[in-house]
Design a protein around this motif. Structure first.
Motif, PDB file in Angstrom:
ATOM      1  N   ARG A   1     -20.966   8.792  -9.204  1.00 18.92           N
ATOM      2  CA  ARG A   1     -21.545   8.272 -10.451  1.00 18.92           C
ATOM      3  C   ARG A   1     -22.044   6.845 -10.265  1.00 18.92           C
ATOM      4  O   ARG A   1     -23.102   6.472 -10.734  1.00 18.92           O
ATOM      5  N   VAL A   2     -21.244   6.050  -9.562  1.00 15.69           N
ATOM      6  CA  VAL A   2     -21.606   4.644  -9.353  1.00 15.69           C
ATOM      7  C   VAL A   2     -20.926   4.167  -8.074  1.00 15.69           C
ATOM      8  O   VAL A   2     -19.851   4.645  -7.716  1.00 15.69           O
ATOM      9  N   LYS A   3     -21.564   3.221  -7.404  1.00  9.27           N
ATOM     10  CA  LYS A   3     -20.943   2.627  -6.205  1.00  9.27           C
ATOM     11  C   LYS A   3     -19.817   1.693  -6.645  1.00  9.27           C
ATOM     12  O   LYS A   3     -19.916   1.049  -7.695  1.00  9.27           O
ATOM     13  N   TYR A   4     -18.794   1.613  -5.835  1.00 10.72           N
ATOM     14  CA  TYR A   4     -17.665   0.740  -6.153  1.00 10.72           C
ATOM     15  C   TYR A   4     -17.654  -0.435  -5.182  1.00 10.72           C
ATOM     16  O   TYR A   4     -17.629  -0.235  -3.966  1.00 10.72           O
ATOM     17  N   HIS A   5     -17.697  -1.647  -5.736  1.00 10.12           N
ATOM     18  CA  HIS A   5     -17.611  -2.852  -4.905  1.00 10.12           C
ATOM     19  C   HIS A   5     -16.246  -3.478  -5.097  1.00 10.12           C
ATOM     20  O   HIS A   5     -15.805  -3.666  -6.227  1.00 10.12           O
TER      21      HIS A   5
ATOM     22  N   CYS B   1     -17.763  -8.292  -2.548  1.00 14.09           N
ATOM     23  CA  CYS B   1     -18.395  -7.441  -1.535  1.00 14.09           C
ATOM     24  C   CYS B   1     -19.850  -7.153  -1.900  1.00 14.09           C
ATOM     25  O   CYS B   1     -20.115  -6.583  -2.959  1.00 14.09           O
ATOM     26  N   PRO B   2     -20.791  -7.532  -1.051  1.00 14.70           N
ATOM     27  CA  PRO B   2     -22.191  -7.242  -1.337  1.00 14.70           C
ATOM     28  C   PRO B   2     -22.591  -5.832  -0.889  1.00 14.70           C
ATOM     29  O   PRO B   2     -23.715  -5.401  -1.138  1.00 14.70           O
TER      30      PRO B   2
ATOM     31  N   ALA C   1     -24.218  -7.367  -6.767  1.00 14.46           N
ATOM     32  CA  ALA C   1     -23.178  -6.563  -7.435  1.00 14.46           C
ATOM     33  C   ALA C   1     -21.788  -6.799  -6.840  1.00 14.46           C
ATOM     34  O   ALA C   1     -20.970  -5.903  -6.780  1.00 14.46           O
TER      35      ALA C   1
ATOM     36  N   PRO D   1     -25.251   2.139 -13.735  1.00 16.62           N
ATOM     37  CA  PRO D   1     -26.247   2.184 -12.660  1.00 16.62           C
ATOM     38  C   PRO D   1     -27.499   2.931 -13.122  1.00 16.62           C
ATOM     39  O   PRO D   1     -27.421   3.760 -14.026  1.00 16.62           O
TER      40      PRO D   1
ATOM     41  N   HIS E   1     -25.796   1.033  -7.687  1.00 14.75           N
ATOM     42  CA  HIS E   1     -24.848  -0.076  -7.837  1.00 14.75           C
ATOM     43  C   HIS E   1     -24.787  -0.533  -9.296  1.00 14.75           C
ATOM     44  O   HIS E   1     -25.780  -0.464 -10.007  1.00 14.75           O
ATOM     45  N   ALA E   2     -23.629  -1.025  -9.724  1.00 14.97           N
ATOM     46  CA  ALA E   2     -23.467  -1.495 -11.105  1.00 14.97           C
ATOM     47  C   ALA E   2     -23.575  -3.014 -11.127  1.00 14.97           C
ATOM     48  O   ALA E   2     -22.820  -3.698 -10.444  1.00 14.97           O
TER      49      ALA E   2
END
Lengths: 671, 143
Positions: free
Chosen positions: A314-318, A322-323, B82, B100, B106-107
């Motif tokens: 659903r969405v990337k997790y940072h 973290c770039p 992000a 996103p 990316h959020a």
């Protein structure tokens, strides 16, 4: 204080319910950095010899990194340290998420918990209040429920939680500590230490600012790093990573790895990018380490190809600072609708190691293990161990409620993990890892228990990269895959910034990798030293893979703390930390030789086919060479007592902070 | 280092209500005080003070500003990576991660709870790539 670090630690005694802050001298930070180095220094001085890992004498440290919150990138790692109940050695676990800055925002670099509470408790810290609170209503809840309940209860902006699940409460020796609803500091069984202390969770809601010596310089270096991270050319489809791995297997030469390529894979897919490439290369152990790349070919690994995981992302997790964002939040159709994207280690330990091709079961078990607070690497090993015992007739359907533990049966893997999570039936045997299980089962099952010093190794085959064999066997926390390897050394590119360390040519003959040579130990020693610097700074290993010229960790450290140390001096610091961790083990009565990884993982006997055909690793020689590199006794790996004098002397200069944290006037927080 | 409250203080308590670290204490209608160990120099106390009683590190009085005219962060999502540093830097939890887009998984940060923002600018100061700028919202500017 403009030094990047906070200069204090919080020490909590759960037996006496005393909470105090202690000032740590600057010389300690300069000698051991913060993070795991500071943790090693505290634990070496504070844990008495032969302490029971599950008793009140053990001390558990939650550590942030020196660079966390200074404007540097990839520096959101937090670490848990303590005496491991799984191995009896120095225990360490490393995790991302957003807990590391939360530790520093409470004004300390680490939180150390000692003693034991009779009733379940949790620790709450903010700028005013530091107190032990009742956690009886939380006991028994899974990690996600616990975190949600605590966040609702404390109702503070940016509050962060680290907690254990039922596995830690049940003192499972392969349990870990969870944050951000399922990111795990899983290794070394430190969740059981929390469980034994009756500490369900740590909740942090401080607002202190982290002030580095020179933020502008740190930002400048961060921007250099970020430019490399944002370089992202279009890349091949997921299943095509398999032929790339096959090509690397077939080529007689090794093309020295540039971490930039791995960065591209990580940004696109995360660690699951290696799901097909690794088994093809011979990097992933298959079928409880007795299988080969031929048993887990294209058609079998296809079910867990990288695209499967990004399709439902659903969405990337940072993690904090973290770039890159290699993590992800996935939506699934299974019992749990939302889960953290499974990591490579989880996919292979529940997949290839058990020959399980059902990716839905991996999604389900990944979330189940996160919620129960259990290490997926060790749990996968325990399941594979049980399957091999079943194959050999040591375990029968009478022990498994009639479930056939055949290779590749997803129902069998699910059954085993569910039982382990609840500690029921056969799961009770397996929930303490393969070494304990083999000792209880007997009948020659020890041969199928793959571990180093009690801990199950990561999903990287030591027959493919002898560096892994060395680090699994020789590290003070044995069996960990993130402390070093030949491959990591290539990606760090440290020879570009530090003098006097081996340089790797752009291409070399693969056969040279498997020859016995002192060079392996030389590289291994630099790896361990550098990893200690990374863990002191709180840097993510994937970030450091970019290469020393692109991610300027040493320069960041100088800019944050106002020091003027050279890369060589930092590596010396890393050596000092490694010696301290080893001395911790010696103090606890550990014989370093006993931590050697099991023969099967060393290619004894050598595999008859597949990527690692005919390869045997002479790890004994490598271990002796490695110990010599640190100036320890090469015959037994013991540092001389004088080598740790520095650590004990510095410990005498600690000042306890006497002033008590002030209560807020009206007891209410406003925004 | 910390901000200080001078004798002009009328003890109205506006500063104690807004302080995100809860470091200001004092009885009603009496001189208030800032705990230097806890003050993080966000300046919100000065911006709400009706009697101009808060001094910054350089001994300058912080001017009172009407809340709608406080500076707010603007996020440049093209530069933003992000990394969530700003989300954690915000002492009031005003910054959240947005959803996103279909093209970019990316959020990125948004000012999720605008009412909580105290205009401290810590997000902009901590952003390593200068993707955040602090500005008074256009609608709040005098015509």
């Amino acid at each position: 204080m403009k030094k990047g670090y906070m200069g204090k630690v919080l020490v909590v005694d759960l037996s006496t319910r005393e909470i105090r802050e202690e000032i740590i001298p600057d010389t300690v930070y300069k000698s051991y950095l913060s993070g795991m180095g500071l943790g090693a220094w505290m634990l070496y001085n504070r844990i008495p010899a032969n302490a029971d890992p599950l008793g009140p004498d053990n001390m558990l440290g939650f550590m942030s990194g020196l660079l966390t919150g200074t404007g540097s990138l990839f520096t959101g790692r937090w670490m848990v340290v303590g005496k491991s109940p799984l191995t009896g050695t120095w225990g360490e676990a490393n995790c991302g998420g957003h807990f590391s800055p939360a530790i520093k925002r409470c004004g300390v670099d680490g939180i150390f918990v000692t003693g034991k509470s009779d009733t379940p408790v949790y620790l709450y810290c903010d700028d005013h209040v530091k107190e032990i609170r009742d956690a009886a209503p939380l006991w028994g809840k899974d990690t996600v429920d616990t975190e949600n309940t605590l966040l609702e209860t404390v109702n503070r902006p940016n509050a962060k939680v680290a907690c254990i699940g039922p596995a830690g409460e049940n003192l499972s020796l392969i349990s870990g500590i969870s944050t951000d609803k399922g990111r795990m500091a899983a290794r070394s069984g430190l969740g059981a230490v929390m469980g034994a202390k009756g500490l369900k969770a740590v909740v942090l809601a401080g607002t202190k600012r982290i002030v580095p010596h020179n933020r502008d310089e740190i930002k400048r270096l961060s921007q250099i790093c970020n430019r490399w991270v944002q370089f992202q050319p279009p890349f091949i489809a997921g299943p095509l990573t398999a032929p790339v791995g096959a090509l690397m297997r077939i080529l007689p030469t090794v093309l020295t790895q540039d971490g930039l390529l791995y960065k591209i894979l990580l940004r696109k897919w995360g660690t699951v990018s290696m799901n097909q490439m690794s088994p093809e290369m011979g990097d992933a152990p298959i079928k409880n380490w007795k299988g080969t790349s031929k048993d887990w070919g294209f058609s079998k690994s296809y079910s867990s190809n990288p695209d499967v995981f990004t399709k439902c992302e659903r969405v990337k997790y940072h993690c904090y600072s973290c770039p890159l964002g290699c993590g992800g939040i996935c939506l699934t159709n299974g019992k749990y609708q939302e889960t953290h994207k499974p990591e490579y280690e989880t996919v292979l330990s529940l997949g290839g190691l058990c020959m399980n091709q059902d990716v839905d079961s991996i999604f389900y078990l990944n979330e189940l293990l996160n919620r129960m607070g259990m290490d997926s690497i060790s749990a996968g090993h325990a399941a594979a161990f049980a399957m091999e015992c079943f194959e050999k007739g040591i375990i029968t359907t009478a022990d498994t409620d009639g479930v056939e533990l055949t290779w590749g049966n997803p129902k069998a893997v699910e059954y085993l993990i569910e039982k382990m999570a609840k500690r029921e039936g056969i799961g009770d045997l397996l929930a303490d890892g393969v070494k304990v299980a083999a000792a209880k089962i007997g009948n020659g099952s020890d041969e199928y228990a793959i571990h180093a010093g009690g801990q199950e190794p990561g999903m990287h085959d030591s027959r493919n990269d002898p560096g892994f064999a060395l680090h699994y066997s020789v590290e003070p926390a044995p069996g960990r895959h993130t402390n070093g390897a030949g491959l990591y050394y290539e990606m760090y590119q440290l020879w570009k910034v530090a003098k006097g360390i081996p340089k790797i040519p752009p291409m070399y003959l693969k056969s040279s990798k498997y020859k016995t040579s002192k060079r392996h130990a030389e590289i291994g020693a630099v790896n361990s030293k550098f990893m200690n610097v990374i863990n002191g700074a709180g840097v993510c290993m994937f970030g450091s893979f970019l290469g020393a010229k692109r991610i300027r960790i040493f320069d960041w450290l100088n800019a944050a703390a106002g020091w003027n140390l050279t890369p060589e001096e930092y590596l010396e610091t890393g050596a000092r930390i490694q010696t301290l961790k080893q001395a911790f083990n010696i103090k606890q009565g550990i014989e370093p030789k006993a931590n050697k990884i099991k023969n099967r993982a060393l290619g004894i006997p050598a595999q008859p086919q597949g990527a690692n055909k005919g390869r045997t690793v002479d790890v004994d020689a490598m271990m002796a060479d490695y110990w010599e590199k640190f100036g320890w006794d090469p015959s037994n790996g013991k540092p001389s007592p004088e080598m740790t004098d520095h650590a004990s002397q510095a410990a005498q200069n600690i000042e306890p902070l006497t002033e008590k944290p002030r209560e807020k006037a009206d007891g209410v927080y406003h925004n | 280092m910390a901000f200080t409250i001078i004798d002009n203080c009328i003890g109205c308590g506006a500063c104690t209500r807004i302080c995100p670290s809860g470091c200001i204490t004092g009885e009603k209608k009496e001189l208030h005080a800032i705990d230097p160990a806890l003050c993080m120099e966000c300046g919100a106390c000065g911006r709400v003070c009706p009697s101009g009683s808060v001094e910054n590190l350089f001994g300058q009085i912080i001017q009172r500003v009407k809340r709608p005219q406080w500076e707010k962060p603007r996020f440049d999502h093209k530069t933003c990576m992000a990394c969530t540093i700003c989300v954690e830097a915000c002492p009031t939890g005003a910054i959240a991660l947005g959803d996103p887009s279909s093209k970019d998984p990316h959020a990125y940060p948004v000012l999720g709870l605008e009412k909580r923002c105290i205009g401290c600018g810590f997000c902009a100061k901590e952003c390593p790539v200068a993707a955040i700028s602090m500005a008074v919202p256009a609608e709040a500017l005098p015509a």
